[in-house]
Design a protein around this motif. Structure first.
Motif, mmCIF file in Angstrom:
data_model
loop_
_atom_site.group_PDB
_atom_site.id
_atom_site.type_symbol
_atom_site.label_atom_id
_atom_site.label_comp_id
_atom_site.label_asym_id
_atom_site.label_seq_id
_atom_site.Cartn_x
_atom_site.Cartn_y
_atom_site.Cartn_z
ATOM 1 N N GLN A 1 -7.152 -5.292 6.226
ATOM 2 C CA GLN A 1 -5.932 -5.977 6.960
ATOM 3 C C GLN A 1 -5.142 -6.724 5.811
ATOM 4 O O GLN A 1 -3.783 -6.923 5.659
ATOM 5 C CB GLN A 1 -6.227 -7.112 7.785
ATOM 6 N N VAL B 1 -7.037 2.475 0.634
ATOM 7 C CA VAL B 1 -7.374 1.345 1.474
ATOM 8 C C VAL B 1 -7.768 2.025 2.856
ATOM 9 O O VAL B 1 -7.065 2.770 3.354
ATOM 10 C CB VAL B 1 -5.954 0.474 1.867
ATOM 11 N N GLN C 1 -8.448 2.710 6.743
ATOM 12 C CA GLN C 1 -7.521 2.354 7.988
ATOM 13 C C GLN C 1 -8.402 1.235 8.877
ATOM 14 O O GLN C 1 -9.675 1.529 9.198
ATOM 15 C CB GLN C 1 -7.308 3.616 8.958
ATOM 16 N N VAL D 1 0.694 -1.158 -0.229
ATOM 17 C CA VAL D 1 0.094 -0.036 -0.063
ATOM 18 C C VAL D 1 0.812 1.385 -0.055
ATOM 19 O O VAL D 1 1.802 1.150 0.660
ATOM 20 C CB VAL D 1 -1.107 0.154 1.147
ATOM 21 N N ARG E 1 -3.086 -4.250 3.634
ATOM 22 C CA ARG E 1 -1.873 -3.741 4.365
ATOM 23 C C ARG E 1 -0.651 -4.868 4.695
ATOM 24 O O ARG E 1 0.426 -4.476 4.863
ATOM 25 C CB ARG E 1 -2.346 -3.167 5.860
#
Length: 346
Positions: free
Chosen positions: A68, A27, A29, A2, A71
């Motif tokens: 998730q 994306v 958080q 990312v 990331r």
């Protein structure tokens, strides 16, 4: 991977200004205190299938899992948060092309190809995008969140063409509240991994993490009870922890009687259904299992089968047992008011 996006502001697509588009293609958080889904993610990544479908009703943490995953990726991540304004094949292709161009600087002209005069979405534009994906010099993961927002069959036809361009070593991962139309065909070629509610449900250890993050002390037996009551649905467990935090020392009923639960169910499920379907659900709420004959007998008419098919499509907290057309009322946070068990939180 990312953050390795092409330099420069994103172009305007479908009337969206740049700030909105950036938010749509970035994306999100992960929420603080989220339970790690690393085991589920790694299993899907290692499966060697080009497509991963994550399908479950609201509250199972589909978007959290996807964030998730993004990331944790070492491949390029192409992220798109879909909404109802993307339910048009030309707009959808423009958004997908823009998202891919953000992480592939050499494809800066891709959007212009999608929007050229006289170019049909299915006849040429979708094939052009599929060709670009197929020849990508590096592996990538195309992540589509909220695929259920696409209702037009033309959009799914376009998406099927785009999926054909996903090369080996890359993946398309889509989350949806309803069945993903491209999955049945991919099942026959063993080229899709399907994750459902059973894969996303949290166990007692995950529930304990949620309660610990909320600073609520609970015994193992009570954790097990709340987990069973919510069927491991992350949203239900977060709501249970919030209820417990605000009512220390009191029994916590994870049911439709609680305003947190009622508000969530209305916002995420009931309010999105047609008015006649809402009325049908209210009138049949006394039943633990819904099937056409029972519903027709209770309501004194016909049409129960069609209503059940309508309700099943968006997975509105109803469970079709063993892939039948009967539906069981979900025993978790969808339980009717007053009908749920009480788990005392001490």
């Amino acid at each position: 991977m990312v953050g390795e996006e092409a330099q420069g502001a994103a172009p305007v697509v479908g009337g969206l200004d740049r700030l909105l588009l950036d938010a749509k293609l970035s994306v999100p958080q992960p929420r603080p205190g989220s339970v790690s889904r690393a085991d589920v993610i790694e299993a899907a990544r290692a499966g060697r299938c080009r497509v991963v479908g994550v399908t479950a009703s609201a509250g199972y943490g589909k978007s959290t899992l996807l964030a998730q995953w993004a990331r944790a990726e070492d491949r390029r991540v192409v992220w798109v948060s879909l909404d109802r304004f993307d339910d048009d094949p030309a707009v959808l292709l423009s958004v997908l092309a823009t998202a891919y161009a953000r992480v592939s600087p050499t494809e800066a002209d891709l959007l212009a190809d999608m929007r050229s005069p006289g170019v049909s979405p299915l006849g040429r534009a979708a094939r052009r995008l599929a060709s670009v994906l197929r020849t990508s010099p590096v592996p990538f993961v195309l992540m589509l969140d909220d695929l259920h927002e696409l209702r037009a069959s033309a959009c799914h036809d376009v998406l099927s063409v785009v999926i054909s361009g996903i090369p080996r070593g890359s993946q398309l991962v889509a989350t949806s509240r309803s069945e993903q139309p491209h999955i049945p065909r991919l099942r026959t070629s063993a080229d899709a991994i399907e994750l459902g509610a059973g894969d996303l449900a949290l166990d007692a250890a995950g529930a304990e993490q949620i309660f610990a993050a909320a600073d609520v002390q609970v015994s193992p037996d009570l954790i097990a009870g709340v987990t069973a009551r919510t069927e491991g649905r992350p949203a239900g467990l977060y709501l249970a922890a919030a209820i417990a935090r605000e009512s220390p020392g009191q029994a916590v009923a994870v049911s439709g009687d609680d305003r947190y639960v009622a508000d969530y169910l209305y916002r995420e499920s009931l309010s999105q259904l047609p008015a006649n379907t809402q009325a049908f659900l209210r009138r049949t709420a006394v039943l633990d299992q819904l099937n056409a004959p029972l519903c027709d007998a209770l309501l004194g008419g016909a049409g129960g089968q069609q209503q059940l098919r309508t309700i099943e499509a968006p997975s509105s907290f109803l469970i079709p047992p063993l892939r039948s057309r009967d539906l069981e009322v979900g025993s978790s946070i969808a339980a009717r008011p007053g009908g749920g068990a009480v788990c005392p939180i001490q």
